[in-house]
Motif scaffolding. Structure first.
Motif, PDB file in Angstrom:
ATOM      1  N   TYR A  19      -7.607   3.872  -3.373  1.00 36.84           N
ATOM      2  CA  TYR A  19      -6.361   3.859  -2.613  1.00 36.84           C
ATOM      3  C   TYR A  19      -5.188   3.510  -3.517  1.00 36.84           C
ATOM      4  O   TYR A  19      -4.121   4.124  -3.438  1.00 36.84           O
ATOM      5  CB  TYR A  19      -6.458   2.882  -1.442  1.00 36.84           C
ATOM      6  CG  TYR A  19      -5.350   3.041  -0.431  1.00 36.84           C
ATOM      7  CD1 TYR A  19      -5.351   4.101   0.462  1.00 36.84           C
ATOM      8  CD2 TYR A  19      -4.284   2.150  -0.386  1.00 36.84           C
ATOM      9  CE1 TYR A  19      -4.334   4.268   1.389  1.00 36.84           C
ATOM     10  CE2 TYR A  19      -3.256   2.307   0.530  1.00 36.84           C
ATOM     11  CZ  TYR A  19      -3.288   3.369   1.415  1.00 36.84           C
ATOM     12  OH  TYR A  19      -2.277   3.530   2.323  1.00 36.84           O
ATOM     13  N   LYS A  23      -2.025   6.005  -4.332  1.00 36.26           N
ATOM     14  CA  LYS A  23      -0.632   5.634  -4.047  1.00 36.26           C
ATOM     15  C   LYS A  23       0.214   5.556  -5.316  1.00 36.26           C
ATOM     16  O   LYS A  23       1.333   6.045  -5.351  1.00 36.26           O
ATOM     17  CB  LYS A  23      -0.564   4.295  -3.299  1.00 36.26           C
ATOM     18  CG  LYS A  23      -1.005   4.400  -1.872  1.00 36.26           C
ATOM     19  CD  LYS A  23      -0.057   5.313  -1.124  1.00 36.26           C
ATOM     20  CE  LYS A  23      -0.373   5.369   0.343  1.00 36.26           C
ATOM     21  NZ  LYS A  23       0.604   6.148   1.089  1.00 36.26           N
ATOM     22  N   ARG A  26       1.248   8.836  -7.263  1.00 37.63           N
ATOM     23  CA  ARG A  26       2.451   9.574  -6.843  1.00 37.63           C
ATOM     24  C   ARG A  26       3.605   9.350  -7.807  1.00 37.63           C
ATOM     25  O   ARG A  26       4.528  10.163  -7.866  1.00 37.63           O
ATOM     26  CB  ARG A  26       2.906   9.130  -5.451  1.00 37.63           C
ATOM     27  CG  ARG A  26       1.981   9.466  -4.333  1.00 37.63           C
ATOM     28  CD  ARG A  26       2.556   9.092  -3.007  1.00 37.63           C
ATOM     29  NE  ARG A  26       3.359   7.860  -3.072  1.00 37.63           N
ATOM     30  CZ  ARG A  26       3.975   7.308  -2.054  1.00 37.63           C
ATOM     31  NH1 ARG A  26       3.897   7.852  -0.876  1.00 37.63           N
ATOM     32  NH2 ARG A  26       4.670   6.201  -2.194  1.00 37.63           N
ATOM     33  N   ASP A  77       0.965   0.104   0.076  1.00 43.00           N
ATOM     34  CA  ASP A  77       1.974   1.088   0.486  1.00 43.00           C
ATOM     35  C   ASP A  77       3.383   0.596   0.143  1.00 43.00           C
ATOM     36  O   ASP A  77       4.200   1.339  -0.404  1.00 43.00           O
ATOM     37  CB  ASP A  77       1.895   1.354   1.995  1.00 43.00           C
ATOM     38  CG  ASP A  77       0.642   2.117   2.393  1.00 43.00           C
ATOM     39  OD1 ASP A  77       0.015   2.743   1.502  1.00 43.00           O
ATOM     40  OD2 ASP A  77       0.293   2.084   3.587  1.00 43.00           O
ATOM     41  N   SER A  80       4.123   0.447  -3.656  1.00 38.38           N
ATOM     42  CA  SER A  80       4.306   1.802  -4.172  1.00 38.38           C
ATOM     43  C   SER A  80       5.703   2.321  -3.852  1.00 38.38           C
ATOM     44  O   SER A  80       6.378   2.899  -4.706  1.00 38.38           O
ATOM     45  CB  SER A  80       3.246   2.727  -3.562  1.00 38.38           C
ATOM     46  OG  SER A  80       3.495   4.056  -3.900  1.00 38.38           O
ATOM     47  N   ASP A  81       6.156   2.096  -2.613  1.00 42.34           N
ATOM     48  CA  ASP A  81       7.505   2.510  -2.217  1.00 42.34           C
ATOM     49  C   ASP A  81       8.577   1.754  -3.012  1.00 42.34           C
ATOM     50  O   ASP A  81       9.588   2.331  -3.404  1.00 42.34           O
ATOM     51  CB  ASP A  81       7.721   2.287  -0.716  1.00 42.34           C
ATOM     52  CG  ASP A  81       6.875   3.226   0.134  1.00 42.34           C
ATOM     53  OD1 ASP A  81       6.384   4.249  -0.401  1.00 42.34           O
ATOM     54  OD2 ASP A  81       6.691   2.925   1.333  1.00 42.34           O
TER      55      ASP A  81
END
Length: 176
Positions: A19, A23, A26, A77, A80-81
């Motif tokens: 995972y 992520k 990207r 998540d 990563s953002d």
């Protein structure tokens, strides 16, 4: 991008590892040579919170983000953002400053107009740093209600910054 993933007080399972790779993978599109970049990922526990910390050293720039959440996947998540926003924001800033050497690490990508916000210094302060101990500096910082305090260390005679960490403890940065 090569990911060095390790766990601290937590076992990093294959599912967690894949995972994280998915992520953070990207982000490869933002780098000119992603296969030459190595990112350090630390997954750890603090009470009931699960923390992920990602550090990506690039030419003259270090991208770093940390996030804590009760759900590790949510933290992954978010981190990563955060990293993606940092890259896009700093690409815009570096482009405006024409810093060619640092920009070479990033590939070309379109930047949205809302990301082109110029940050400026809106306030400046000057003060005399009187010599004091670390304990005095902590007290002064607490009295002012600030998250950090700059002072001249009476023992080492150097400039230091004491700051409150996210975990409630204090950190100290000393100039040499």
């Amino acid at each position: 991008m090569t990911l060095n993933i390790r766990g601290n007080k937590i076992e990093v399972t294959d599912a967690i590892k894949s995972y994280i790779e998915e992520k953070l993978g990207r982000l490869d599109k933002y780098f000119e040579n992603p296969d030459q970049i190595s990112a350090n990922v630390v997954v750890r526990m603090s009470g009931i919170d699960q923390i992920i910390e990602v550090t990506i050293p690039i030419k003259k720039v270090v991208l770093r983000a940390e996030e804590r959440d009760k759900d590790l996947y949510a933290a992954i998540d978010i981190v990563s953002d955060k990293l993606e926003r940092q890259i896009r924001k700093n690409k815009t800033r570096m482009h405006h400053k024409n810093n060619k050497e640092t920009m070479d690490a990033f590939s070309d990508f379109a930047v949205n107009s809302e990301e082109q916000v110029e940050e400026t210094i809106v306030k400046r302060k000057t003060f005399d740093a009187k010599p004091m101990s670390e304990e005095e500096a902590m007290l002064q910082m607490n009295l002012l209600g600030h998250d950090f305090f700059i002072f001249k260390d009476s023992e080492t005679n150097s400039i230091a910054v004491i700051y409150r960490r996210k975990d409630g403890n204090f950190g100290l940065i000393e100039m040499q």
